[in-house]
Design an enzyme around this catalytic site. Structure first.
Site, PDB file in Angstrom:
ATOM      1  N   ASP A 132     -11.101   2.706   3.965  1.00  0.00           N
ATOM      2  CA  ASP A 132     -11.487   1.297   3.818  1.00  0.00           C
ATOM      3  C   ASP A 132     -13.004   1.166   3.634  1.00  0.00           C
ATOM      4  O   ASP A 132     -13.497   0.109   3.235  1.00  0.00           O
ATOM      5  CB  ASP A 132     -11.085   0.518   5.080  1.00  0.00           C
ATOM      6  CG  ASP A 132      -9.930  -0.436   4.823  1.00  0.00           C
ATOM      7  OD1 ASP A 132      -9.668  -0.731   3.644  1.00  0.00           O
ATOM      8  OD2 ASP A 132      -9.314  -0.889   5.801  1.00  0.00           O
ATOM      9  N   LYS A 159       0.847  -1.202   0.000  1.00  0.00           N
ATOM     10  CA  LYS A 159       0.000   0.000   0.000  1.00  0.00           C
ATOM     11  C   LYS A 159       0.881   1.250   0.000  1.00  0.00           C
ATOM     12  O   LYS A 159       0.620   2.204  -0.720  1.00  0.00           O
ATOM     13  CB  LYS A 159      -0.933  -0.012   1.222  1.00  0.00           C
ATOM     14  CG  LYS A 159      -2.060  -1.024   1.069  1.00  0.00           C
ATOM     15  CD  LYS A 159      -2.829  -1.279   2.356  1.00  0.00           C
ATOM     16  CE  LYS A 159      -3.808  -2.442   2.135  1.00  0.00           C
ATOM     17  NZ  LYS A 159      -4.472  -2.895   3.335  1.00  0.00           N
ATOM     18  N   GLN A 205      -4.774  -1.831   9.602  1.00  0.00           N
ATOM     19  CA  GLN A 205      -4.670  -3.135   8.955  1.00  0.00           C
ATOM     20  C   GLN A 205      -5.266  -4.224   9.858  1.00  0.00           C
ATOM     21  O   GLN A 205      -4.903  -4.324  11.031  1.00  0.00           O
ATOM     22  CB  GLN A 205      -3.187  -3.431   8.645  1.00  0.00           C
ATOM     23  CG  GLN A 205      -2.957  -4.702   7.872  1.00  0.00           C
ATOM     24  CD  GLN A 205      -3.509  -4.651   6.441  1.00  0.00           C
ATOM     25  OE1 GLN A 205      -3.411  -3.648   5.755  1.00  0.00           O
ATOM     26  NE2 GLN A 205      -4.105  -5.746   6.008  1.00  0.00           N
TER      27      GLN A 205
END
Ligand code: NAD
Length: 282
Positions: free
Chosen positions: A121, A54, A98
């Protein structure tokens, strides 16, 4: 005839070029550089790889990117304090924690603590609620990438029978809502569904997000169907999807490979969401 391959890597590369020029424009027009901060808690090796990928992708398109690495024994309070600080930081447009998190931390509380405007997200209940009610929102990355891959075939989604196997909050449920928003008739299947193969054979669009290697074979696939394989499974050191690619490509009309299908699109959609968040909160 063999299925056409929907090349997620090629599509991703094209989209990343476009994101890069939009980032440039935002920088030169408004002096804003989109910034993503990823928090990694613990020592999960797979998570460490995802986070590095990422960061690399952000840098490639000219975005700022930073990683906050926290130890395995981090408390929930410590993590929430980091999120609170990032929520206030004007240089941070996207915050991503995460998953999975160590057992002492409740992921729901963590997700709920992120400012919904920075929730790249798309997991915060505010964004989920907006998705359900058809309002503009930060959409979850993997489902958003799946819709783009289906659109890449050039076949309209409207009026199609779509079957989704899997009902998780990060893939199955949101992708079903997004297919519905695009006017498909949607059936959601899961581990308690009976007659799964028969239901799947009615699908013009079949999205498979189960997490079991080669779970879907030709018995589940209608001639000419669009098959999207979301699964990422490691078998003998190799990445394989949830779909038996070699068999199903003989029957489907379109199919995504693993790797090189949904995976690259997920990160690309994260970049899009970070850019969107920066544009909206300038
Ligand atoms: P999950 O474990 O949360 O959900 C799996 C779903 O499959 C559940 O809803 C369950 O009901 C269903 N299921 C399990 N066994 C079944 C059966 N026998 N018949 C029918 N349904 C069954 O998983 P998830 O987070 O949704 O992820 C699914 C897969 O997608 C995993 O392999 C994951 O690694 C992968 N994934 C890939 C990406 C990507 O970027 N490519 C992103 C997220 C997840």
């Amino acid at each position: 005839m063999e299925a056409n391959i929907i090349d997620g890597k090629a599509l991703s590369n094209r989209l990343r070029e476009s994101i890069k020029s939009r980032v440039e424009e935002l920088k030169s027009r408004k002096g804003i550089t989109p910034g993503l901060t990823v928090i990694l808690v613990g020592n999960d090796p797979a998570s460490a790889v995802y986070v590095r990928n990422k960061e690399r992708a952000c840098k490639q398109v000219g975005m700022n990117s930073s990683i906050i690495k926290l130890g395995e024994d981090t408390t929930q309070e410590e993590l929430l304090r980091h999120i609170e600080r990032l929520n206030k930081d004007k240089g941070v447009h996207g915050i991503l924690v995460q998953l999975p998190l160590p057992p002492q931390i409740d992921p729901t509380q963590v997700i709920n603590a992120i400012d919904p405007r920075k929730d790249v997200d798309g997991f915060h209940p505010m964004n989920v609620g907006r998705l359900v009610t058809g309002q503009a929102c930060l959409e979850p990355c993997t489902p958003k990438g799946i819709i783009r891959l289906i659109q890449e075939t050039g076949e309209p989604i409207r009026g199609k029978n779509a079957v989704v196997i899997g009902r998780s909050n990060i893939v199955g449920k949101p992708v079903s809502l997004m297919l519905l928003k695009n006017d498909a008739t949607v059936t959601i299947c899961h581990s308690k569904t009976s007659g799964l193969d028969e239901i799947c054979r009615r699908a013009d669009i079949l999205v498979v997000a189960v997490g079991r290697p080669n779970f879907v074979d030709n018995r589940y696939v209608r001639d000419g169907a669009i098959v999207i394989d979301v699964g990422i499974n490691r078998v003998d050191g190799k990445l394989v999807g949830d779909v038996d690619f070699q068999e199903v490509r003989q029957k489907a009309g379109w199919i995504t490979p693993v790797p090189g299908g949904v995976g690259p699109m997920t990160i690309t959609m994260l970049l899009e969401n970070t850019l969107q968040a920066a544009q909206q909160n300038e």
